[in-house]
Design an enzyme around this catalytic site. Sequence first.
Site, PDB file in Angstrom:
ATOM      1  N   THR A   1       0.193  -1.254  -0.115  1.00 57.44           N
ATOM      2  CA  THR A   1       0.041  -0.157  -0.313  1.00 57.44           C
ATOM      3  C   THR A   1       0.907   1.232  -0.097  1.00 57.44           C
ATOM      4  O   THR A   1       1.242   1.232   0.682  1.00 57.44           O
ATOM      5  CB  THR A   1      -0.757  -0.121   1.425  1.00 57.44           C
ATOM      6  OG1 THR A   1      -2.050  -0.955   1.462  1.00 57.44           O
ATOM      7  CG2 THR A   1      -1.531   1.466   1.462  1.00 57.44           C
TER       8      THR A   1
ATOM      9  N   GLY B   1      -0.745  -3.489   5.489  1.00 54.94           N
ATOM     10  CA  GLY B   1      -1.532  -3.848   5.577  1.00 54.94           C
ATOM     11  C   GLY B   1      -2.855  -4.335   7.208  1.00 54.94           C
ATOM     12  O   GLY B   1      -2.612  -3.094   7.255  1.00 54.94           O
TER      13      GLY B   1
END
Length: 617
Positions: free
Chosen positions: A422, A505
């Site tokens: 991410t 995460g």
Amino acid sequence: MRRRTFLATLPLAAAGSASFGKTFAGISDPLAAQSEETKAELKKYQAPGEERFVRPDVHAGDRPAGASFSSRSPALGCSGAAGTAHPIATQAAIAILKRGGSAVDAAVAANACLGFLEPTSSGLGGDCYAMLWDPKQAKVMGMASSGKSPKSLTLETARSRAKNGVLPKLGAISVSTPGALDGWWTLHQRYGKLKWAELFEPAIHYCENGAPVPQIIGWYIKRNLANFVKAGSGVEETANALHTYAPGGKAPNEYDVFRNPDLARTYRMIAEGGRDAFYDGPIAKTIDAYFKRIGGWLSAEDLRGHHAEWIEPLVTNYRGVDVYGMGANTQGLATLQMLNIIEQFDVREMGFQSAASIHVQAEAKRLAYEDRARYYADPHFAKIPIERLNSKEYAKERAKLIKLDRILTPVYPGQAPSHGDTTYFTVADSDGMMVSQIQSNFRGMGSGLVADGLGFMFQDRGELFSLQDGHPNIYAPGKRPFQTIIPGFATKDGVPWMSFGVMGGDMQPQGQTQIILNRVDYGLDVQAAGDSPRWHHEGSSQSMGEDPEGLGPKGVLRLEAGVPVETRKALIELGWPMGESDGGFGRYECIENRKQGADRVYAAASEMRADGVALAY
């Protein structure tokens, strides 16, 4: 656009030359009192080509002001600020702001750059969420652009492809509809000042002319590609991924100049044709044909049906600060639940980096994550008891379960009404708009699949669907999977305070909580709050499909090396199973609104654990 140069600063530890050792000739060896065996284990310099230089007995240099462990001071400015995971993306955002663009314009431009510069965490094949401060409405706005599962993929087919009861991590079965681009478009339609096409100029420039590969990103590119081509990976075809990210058959090394001409062409089509070029135009046709060719399920119909949505963020008050969390199908509620539980304890009195404080935080995580696994899902398919889970009364009930002298075992989700890798970046502008945006392909680079000639990889977010009957997050066609990516935002006294995020995460709510505690309870500035050593707990009795296997009922608590030795010992005595420091402690950016009015001051911070940088002007 004029070509910009990228200035890479070589760390001292990376020098690794013979002259480095000679510099210290004649000075007494500080390790002389240690055993010969110990001295042999400790490296004196980093040899050329080595990925890490580890000296556990050496710590950061001494700072004359601020936190002793802080890597640097926050970047300060009055007109605007940006923090991203790559220096070039940050520079692009600042350039857009100086051109007269809004914070949203700069965020979209930065995200487009990151899709090229940081393909290990972001790109057109992933999803996107944002929270922003709207100065005109004087409120926090939320935007969710999370793609749904393919309509042609049934639960029966998904179960037939399952491994050990969960969906595979890679390949077409894990692909959900990419939502990122429509998120950019939705933000720009409401808050953009510059023309849409202008926002892609920096990214197109670097895709065509190239940019040096940084240390961390380069390491992850190699790691991801190795996983894709491994026998039994489940990836239907890897030729396109290798063509895009390992041109000439070789993944780029650190300092190599990398280019992606396919992505440049894709960006040009989007710049000229808007979001429809992607969702109902030539790009959609290419995607549809590709998945038909490899036996996948994502289709042109799925792409046409995708639309981002404006949503009301969730909020809780933590010791006078309003902390916002993204609702929808994300884990944003987990941050608020953790803070509500921790608020029942005086962690300031317990002490910064103390065993008692970390113990309470980790226990709050375990309690909140049991609820996360039990209740969180796409609200269009399941009624989630949000008000109950986010209430102070519920937090008090859960906090009573925490004992300061032992670990709670076993741990279960609370009783609530039963209805069912991410990149983060932040930008602020001269009008007072602050954008907190996060974008991801989920695990690493994503599914391993790159459509013919498009230059980006599709996300593997579908892995996080449950296959358990009756679970609110159970797989269904046209449903959004549980999402880990969450932007963060906080206000004080009705005005914007911090636009922040921690990537990684299940680490994201844990990291966001630690940032808030470091600022609110321990008074650290925004850079020191991110540099502070972190903890990361893995494992819950109920899993969202991402927890590692083989963990006991207490899970594993991982501490960074900077956590005091006495704290580590005390936590072990309490019974916490300790894991190795594996680098999974998240990556952070933040902009703080330090002063309001004519002399507004932004303070921007970036992550010392990654390649990014924060700038202000």
